[in-house]
Design an enzyme around this catalytic site. Structure first.
Site, mmCIF file in Angstrom:
data_model
loop_
_atom_site.group_PDB
_atom_site.id
_atom_site.type_symbol
_atom_site.label_atom_id
_atom_site.label_comp_id
_atom_site.label_asym_id
_atom_site.label_seq_id
_atom_site.Cartn_x
_atom_site.Cartn_y
_atom_site.Cartn_z
ATOM 1 C CB ALA A 1 96.580 102.299 -3.294
ATOM 2 N N GLY B 1 94.093 111.506 -6.078
ATOM 3 C CA GLY B 1 95.182 110.261 -6.255
ATOM 4 C C GLY B 1 95.383 110.021 -4.809
ATOM 5 C CG ASN B 2 96.460 106.049 -3.530
ATOM 6 O OD1 ASN B 2 97.551 105.597 -3.619
ATOM 7 N ND2 ASN B 2 95.277 105.815 -4.353
ATOM 8 C CE1 TYR B 3 100.318 112.330 0.000
ATOM 9 C CE2 TYR B 3 98.897 111.617 1.712
ATOM 10 C CZ TYR B 3 99.481 112.630 1.031
ATOM 11 O OH TYR B 3 99.163 113.925 1.066
#
Ligand code: CTP
Length: 400
Positions: free
Chosen positions: A276, A208-210
């Site tokens: 994102a 995943g990402n932030y």
């Protein structure tokens, strides 16, 4: 749409003033701030105490309050107002409004009002039909005032006919429809994506990402405030829409986001792709939890579909497509590359080198670059303000 709006409600001397209590309640329930101004005659039909209790503000009747020495400033009141609604509007007050008379506080507020003015006539059928009344109404409409039409039915005189003030619920529905109709993005479907995507590795792990989704949710809210019919495709995010009209579709992975976008893109006037999206996803998702073994471990990843790129190839004339670029180096050149490769109308560039910009923050600093390579750099702002700037650019392009 009435949330946070400042409304001056003018009440005239008419038996329909009894409906004002319910009307004030509905306006307050819709989140509006209501200041009631009554003509002296109106106080014979309903008490100021009832209305001040419901509106949570003292009711104003006179210019001057001898007991306190206070002056009710009609100019300040009209500047405060986002909307001025006169309901019930008696034949007498309508005649005075049409002819610029100003012998009470309500009329002084009307004459100094810069905001939209709505009036809901209330009178007996013969007064309503009279040429003088109809002339006054036409004149008021030619000034840009909006009439909330009266209904047909039993009147206080016992007669049947036109002239009954609209019911409070009908007045609210009329106001909402009229306000919505005037918004710059009314009747436009707009697609927004927000948040990260999670790419499953096995049943308990993901890549995943932030991204928090804050920027995309703020954009969706702002578009809804501007009248758009918004579909928000959100990756996993704890954010909530402030505007209840935003239709949210939850997805997890880039592949699910692609499917949802493809379902809604063709019918959308604009698409703002702020999510994102993961660029890579595991080539194979393990069915069982992967056990640790060697000191080193590598995963085979494959590219996800570039959703924005696909939408860029499907874009029809008149559709507006917006992408985001989060960069750390060669910011403008990279952003322009994405803008052109993905056939975008503009790209919103964030640089991680700018303090206050990026994931999880409540602020952002953007540069918008459009397809003619015109650049507009904005100051560091709250994400709500940045959403406003982005939506203004969308409106500019939609309106041509
Ligand atoms: N995007 C997309 N589909 C993907 C990846 C990104 O639609 N699979 C969209 C994002 O929502 C964003 C823009 O494309 O609007 C970002 O462009 P991209 O080239 O993917 O940027 P990065 O993900 O930052 O990749 P790069 O490593 O090329 O900088």
């Amino acid at each position: 749409m009435l949330q946070g709006k400042n409304i001056v409600l003018g009440i005239c001397g008419s038996i329909a003033a009894y409906k004002s209590a319910s009307f004030v309640r509905l306006l307050i329930k819709s989140g509006a701030n209501v200041q009631v101004v009554m003509t002296p005659d109106a106080t014979n039909f309903i008490t100021p105490l009832t209305l001040s209790t419901l509106s949570k503000k003292p009711v104003l009747v006179d210019y001057f309050i001898p007991e306190t020495g206070e002056w009710n400033n009609h100019v300040e009141l009209s500047l405060w107002a986002d909307l001025f609604i006169i309901a019930p509007a008696s034949a007498n007050t309508l005649a005075k409004m049409a002819n610029g008379l100003c012998d009470n506080l309500l009329l002084a507020v009307y004459l100094s009002a810069k905001c939209m003015v709505y009036f809901a006539p209330a009178m007996d059928l013969d007064m309503w039909k009279h040429d003088a009344t109809q002339d006054n109404i036409s004149k008021l409409q030619s000034f840009g005032n909006i009439m909330i039409p009266p209904g047909n039915g039993e009147l206080a005189s016992g007669l049947h006919g036109e002239g009954r003030m609209a019911e409070p619920e009908e007045m609210i529905a009329f106001l909402l429809a009229d306000i919505k109709k005037k918004l710059p993005l009314a009747d436009h479907k707009i697609l927004v994506t927000a948040g990260p995507t999670y790419e499953a590795i096995d049943p308990v792990r993901f890549i995943g990402n932030y991204s928090s989704g804050k920027m995309g949710f703020a954009i969706a809210d702002e578009l809804a405030r501007l009248g758009a019919d918004v579909t928000l495709i959100a990756g996993p995010s704890a954010q909530k829409s402030k505007q209840h009209t935003v239709k949210r579709i939850d997805v997890t992975s880039a592949a699910e986001m692609l499917d949802a976008c493809l379902q809604h893109f063709d019918e959308s006037k604009a698409c703002i792709m702020s999510a994102a999206v993961a660029d890579y996803t595991p080539a194979v998702v393990a069915e069982q939890k992967i056990k640790k073994q060697d000191a080193n471990f590598s995963l085979d990843l494959k590219k996800t579909t570039d959703i924005l790129g696909v939408l860029g190839t499907r874009k029809k004339a008149g559709q507006v497509l917006v992408g985001f670029a989060l960069e750390t180096n060669n910011e403008e050149a990279n952003a322009i590359g994405k803008l052109q490769r993905k056939n975008l109308d503009f790209i919103v560039l964030n640089s991680l080198n700018d303090e206050g910009a990026g994931f999880k923050k409540d602020t952002n600093k953007i540069t918008i670059i459009d397809s003619k390579l015109q650049k507009t750099a904005y100051q560091l702002k709250s994400k709500d303000e940045v959403a406003h700037d982005i939506c203004q650019k969308v409106i500019e392009l939609i309106k041509g």
